[in-house]
Motif scaffolding. Structure first.
Motif, PDB file in Angstrom:
ATOM      1  N   ILE A 222       0.903  -1.129  -0.002  1.00 24.44           N
ATOM      2  CA  ILE A 222       0.038  -0.135   0.067  1.00 24.44           C
ATOM      3  C   ILE A 222       0.711   1.114  -0.059  1.00 24.44           C
ATOM      4  N   ALA A 223       0.744   1.756  -1.109  1.00 26.45           N
ATOM      5  CA  ALA A 223       1.818   3.250  -1.276  1.00 26.45           C
ATOM      6  C   ALA A 223       1.172   4.324  -0.481  1.00 26.45           C
ATOM      7  N   GLU A 224      -0.211   4.353  -0.588  1.00 26.91           N
ATOM      8  CA  GLU A 224      -1.023   5.728  -0.256  1.00 26.91           C
ATOM      9  C   GLU A 224      -2.284   5.413   0.362  1.00 26.91           C
ATOM     10  N   ILE A 225      -2.546   5.993   1.523  1.00 27.59           N
ATOM     11  CA  ILE A 225      -3.984   6.036   2.175  1.00 27.59           C
ATOM     12  C   ILE A 225      -4.389   7.660   1.990  1.00 27.59           C
ATOM     13  N   CYS A 226      -5.625   7.714   1.011  1.00 34.01           N
ATOM     14  CA  CYS A 226      -5.869   8.910   0.655  1.00 34.01           C
ATOM     15  C   CYS A 226      -7.168   9.576   1.664  1.00 34.01           C
ATOM     16  N   CYS A 227      -7.694   9.080   2.632  1.00 37.39           N
ATOM     17  CA  CYS A 227      -8.486   9.347   3.664  1.00 37.39           C
ATOM     18  C   CYS A 227      -8.160   8.965   5.159  1.00 37.39           C
ATOM     19  N   GLN A 228      -8.570   9.649   6.125  1.00 40.23           N
ATOM     20  CA  GLN A 228      -8.472   9.374   7.510  1.00 40.23           C
ATOM     21  C   GLN A 228      -9.721   8.472   8.028  1.00 40.23           C
ATOM     22  N   ASP A 229      -9.023   7.872   9.026  1.00 36.51           N
ATOM     23  CA  ASP A 229     -10.004   6.875   9.951  1.00 36.51           C
ATOM     24  C   ASP A 229     -11.479   7.844  10.401  1.00 36.51           C
ATOM     25  N   GLY A 230     -12.421   7.674   9.961  1.00 33.75           N
ATOM     26  CA  GLY A 230     -13.778   8.311  10.495  1.00 33.75           C
ATOM     27  C   GLY A 230     -14.335   9.451   9.683  1.00 33.75           C
ATOM     28  N   ASP A 231     -13.546   9.460   8.437  1.00 33.52           N
ATOM     29  CA  ASP A 231     -14.186  10.572   7.482  1.00 33.52           C
ATOM     30  C   ASP A 231     -15.076   9.887   6.827  1.00 33.52           C
ATOM     31  N   PHE A 232     -16.072  10.867   6.372  1.00 32.61           N
ATOM     32  CA  PHE A 232     -17.203  10.430   5.475  1.00 32.61           C
ATOM     33  C   PHE A 232     -16.962  10.412   3.992  1.00 32.61           C
ATOM     34  N   GLY A 314     -20.774   6.217   3.220  1.00 33.48           N
ATOM     35  CA  GLY A 314     -20.691   6.102   4.368  1.00 33.48           C
ATOM     36  C   GLY A 314     -19.345   6.495   5.269  1.00 33.48           C
ATOM     37  N   ILE A 315     -19.303   6.227   6.562  1.00 29.14           N
ATOM     38  CA  ILE A 315     -18.189   6.317   7.361  1.00 29.14           C
ATOM     39  C   ILE A 315     -17.162   5.427   7.135  1.00 29.14           C
ATOM     40  N   LEU A 316     -15.740   5.791   7.068  1.00 25.65           N
ATOM     41  CA  LEU A 316     -14.676   4.996   6.846  1.00 25.65           C
ATOM     42  C   LEU A 316     -13.989   4.541   8.051  1.00 25.65           C
ATOM     43  N   VAL A 317     -13.656   3.446   8.264  1.00 27.07           N
ATOM     44  CA  VAL A 317     -13.178   2.658   9.431  1.00 27.07           C
ATOM     45  C   VAL A 317     -12.016   1.765   8.982  1.00 27.07           C
ATOM     46  N   LEU A 318     -10.663   2.396   9.179  1.00 25.63           N
ATOM     47  CA  LEU A 318      -9.602   1.843   8.555  1.00 25.63           C
ATOM     48  C   LEU A 318      -9.179   0.811   9.371  1.00 25.63           C
ATOM     49  N   ALA A 319      -8.661  -0.660   8.847  1.00 25.74           N
ATOM     50  CA  ALA A 319      -7.990  -1.472   9.827  1.00 25.74           C
ATOM     51  C   ALA A 319      -6.778  -0.907  10.379  1.00 25.74           C
ATOM     52  N   ASP A 324      -1.586   5.923   8.979  1.00 25.15           N
ATOM     53  CA  ASP A 324      -0.063   5.704   8.895  1.00 25.15           C
ATOM     54  C   ASP A 324       0.239   4.099   9.228  1.00 25.15           C
ATOM     55  N   LEU A 325      -0.619   3.323   9.731  1.00 24.61           N
ATOM     56  CA  LEU A 325      -0.224   1.955  10.045  1.00 24.61           C
ATOM     57  C   LEU A 325      -0.331   1.163   8.629  1.00 24.61           C
ATOM     58  N   LEU A 326      -1.208   1.782   7.827  1.00 23.00           N
ATOM     59  CA  LEU A 326      -1.210   1.136   6.619  1.00 23.00           C
ATOM     60  C   LEU A 326      -0.317   1.557   5.369  1.00 23.00           C
ATOM     61  N   THR A 327      -0.040   2.715   5.372  1.00 25.87           N
ATOM     62  CA  THR A 327       0.922   3.377   4.419  1.00 25.87           C
ATOM     63  C   THR A 327       2.169   2.619   4.426  1.00 25.87           C
ATOM     64  N   ARG A 332      -1.438  -9.088   2.123  1.00 24.40           N
ATOM     65  CA  ARG A 332      -1.789 -10.305   1.316  1.00 24.40           C
ATOM     66  C   ARG A 332      -3.147 -10.316   0.845  1.00 24.40           C
ATOM     67  N   THR A 333      -3.498 -11.168  -0.082  1.00 26.40           N
ATOM     68  CA  THR A 333      -4.677 -11.406  -0.718  1.00 26.40           C
ATOM     69  C   THR A 333      -5.851 -11.753   0.219  1.00 26.40           C
ATOM     70  N   GLY A 334      -6.838 -11.105   0.405  1.00 24.09           N
ATOM     71  CA  GLY A 334      -8.038 -11.368   1.505  1.00 24.09           C
ATOM     72  C   GLY A 334      -7.837 -10.608   2.787  1.00 24.09           C
ATOM     73  N   GLU A 335      -6.656  -9.900   2.834  1.00 27.08           N
ATOM     74  CA  GLU A 335      -6.604  -9.203   4.144  1.00 27.08           C
ATOM     75  C   GLU A 335      -7.467  -7.720   4.108  1.00 27.08           C
ATOM     76  N   LYS A 336      -8.145  -7.479   5.387  1.00 23.44           N
ATOM     77  CA  LYS A 336      -8.991  -6.594   5.330  1.00 23.44           C
ATOM     78  C   LYS A 336      -8.330  -5.382   5.336  1.00 23.44           C
ATOM     79  N   ILE A 337      -8.878  -4.232   4.509  1.00 22.33           N
ATOM     80  CA  ILE A 337      -8.218  -2.894   4.381  1.00 22.33           C
ATOM     81  C   ILE A 337      -8.829  -1.999   5.307  1.00 22.33           C
ATOM     82  N   PHE A 338     -10.421  -1.866   4.826  1.00 24.77           N
ATOM     83  CA  PHE A 338     -11.028  -1.129   5.449  1.00 24.77           C
ATOM     84  C   PHE A 338     -12.649  -1.564   5.650  1.00 24.77           C
TER      85      PHE A 338
END
Length: 444
Positions: A222-232, A314-319, A324-327, A332-338
């Protein structure tokens, strides 16, 4: 002499009164007979005593001195019984010495007093009678016959009273207690048939009305996360991007290999007009071109799906809860992103334990009490009940019940917890108590 005997006579009179009182207050005939042969030991001073019930020429042992439980099959009792049945003495009181006793009873210089207890005058001549048999050593003490005759009246009255009236009325005090306990028992039995609502309690967690989870489509970084946790976020909005550099390199490499193969195929096709052996090679190269074409499409697919978008608004909930923990992290395939929480309402997820699952069989309602506001009852509308139990984190099997909270009930946040009270149909109180006892016995 008469003055000296007066205290002894008074003591004897008091003893007879107390003896009669104790015998009449005995619980039953067996207790009265046992007390009769034991309580007279002090004034009569015998070596052994036995009471027999005599009827139709047969003697039955009723009580023995010094033995709480009579033993009619003992050798001594059988010899006394045989002696009474064989004798024909009609006197109320008689002394039997060695010459008139069988050898089995005459040992140790035994002498007996045989006393028939007085029978009530109203009884017929052939009715049961009681015989008191007292054993002495060598001789009868002076005045003992008169003492036994005096005591026999009290003994006879008490024993015939118990034998002729076995169902004596209870004292008023005992009857009052029995009526009270009977009334209490009837009250408890009647209470068992009172119908009460079946209830159950369980902890709940506030969840969104709808929840969409997004997982990694393939292995990568994952090179970039474009939104923050809790954003709509809006549907189709880019949330995360894979590192495209490696994907572009794979695509370029696959395209280059395909172009090189196509050039070789074109050359071999020109030579095949003059050389038939070249024609077979061209067909082999065509098959390789199809494989490379698939590799190009695969590399292009990876590149086209390098951007991960929101499936709905809806409301974004990052794993992990933070961008910054995902960037820069490899997934792996099947791992939850958000997750994306959507819907306008808030739902309460209530896991109902298997032992309380009977409440789910009919119509039931639920009220929720948040830990942050336990004084407010929040009614919920049941929207879904699981068809089978699931194993929870607490290692218990529970049926998941989902209820929608009213929109104007308050300002809620996902993840809030509390206690839910479920109310079902009415059941008998006795059934509820029996069920609780049975579950406790099974350790549930």
């Amino acid at each position: 002499m008469a003055i000296e005997d007066a205290p002894a006579k008074l003591r004897m009179f008091a003893f007879i009164l107390k003896l009669g009182h104790d015998l009449f207050n005995a619980r039953d005939f067996d207790e009265a007979a046992l007390r009769a042969v034991n309580d007279i030991r002090l004034p009569v001073n015998y070596r052994s005593a036995a009471l027999f019930e005599f009827s139709n020429g047969k003697a039955v042992l009723a009580a023995q001195s010094g033995i709480p439980e009579k033993n009619p099959r003992s050798q001594f009792a059988l010899e006394q019984k045989k002696f009474l049945e064989s004798s024909r003495d009609e006197n109320q009181l008689s002394v039997v010495s060695n010459g008139d006793l069988p050898e089995s009873l005459a040992v140790n210089d035994a002498v007996y007093i045989r006393c028939k207890l007085p029978r009530p005058a109203a009884l017929p001549e052939n009715s049961v009678e009681y015989i008191l048999l007292l054993e002495y050593e060598k001789e009868i003490p002076a005045g003992m016959e008169n003492m036994v005759r005096l005591l026999s009246n009290t003994l006879g009255e008490a024993l015939y009273f118990h034998r002729l009236s076995p169902k004596k009325a209870l004292p008023m005090r005992n009857r009052g207690k029995k009526f009270f306990y009977l009334f209490l028992l009837l009250l408890v039995v009647a209470a068992m048939f009172i119908r009460i609502p079946e209830t159950a309690t369980a902890e709940f967690t506030l969840r969104p009305e709808q929840q969409q989870s997004v997982y990694a489509a393939f292995d990568g970084t994952i090179a970039e996360i474009c939104c923050q946790d809790g954003d709509f976020v809006a549907a189709g909005e880019v949330i995360a991007r894979y590192d495209k550099a490696l994907l572009q390199y794979r695509l370029a490499e696959a395209e280059s290999a395909l172009n090189e193969l196509e050039a070789e195929i074109a050359l071999e096709e020109n030579n095949s007009f003059t050389d038939d052996a070249k024609l077979g090679k061209v067909r082999l190269l065509e098959a390789k071109r199809q494989v490379l074409a698939v590799s190009v499409k695969e590399a292009q697919w990876y590149l086209d799906n390098a951007e991960i978008t929101a499936p709905e608004s809806g409301i974004l909930v990052l794993a992990g809860g933070r961008a910054d923990l995902l960037t820069g992290r490899s997934v792996r395939t099947g791992e939850k992103i958000f997750d994306v929480f959507s819907g306008s309402a808030v739902a309460a997820e209530i896991p109902v334990d298997e032992k309380d699952a009977s409440i789910l069989q009919g119509d039931f309602s639920a009220s929720c009490f948040l830990h942050t506001a336990p004084e407010n009852a929040i009614p919920v509308k049941i929207s879904d009940v699981a068809a089978y139990p699931e194993l929870t984190e607490q290692q218990t099997y529970c049926y998941k019940v989902r209820g929608i909270l009213p929109e104007n009930a308050g300002d809620f946040r996902y993840g809030m917890r509390g206690v839910a009270k479920l109310s079902g149909g009415k059941v008998f109180l006795g059934y509820q108590l029996f069920k609780s006892l049975l579950l406790w016995f099974r350790g549930m």
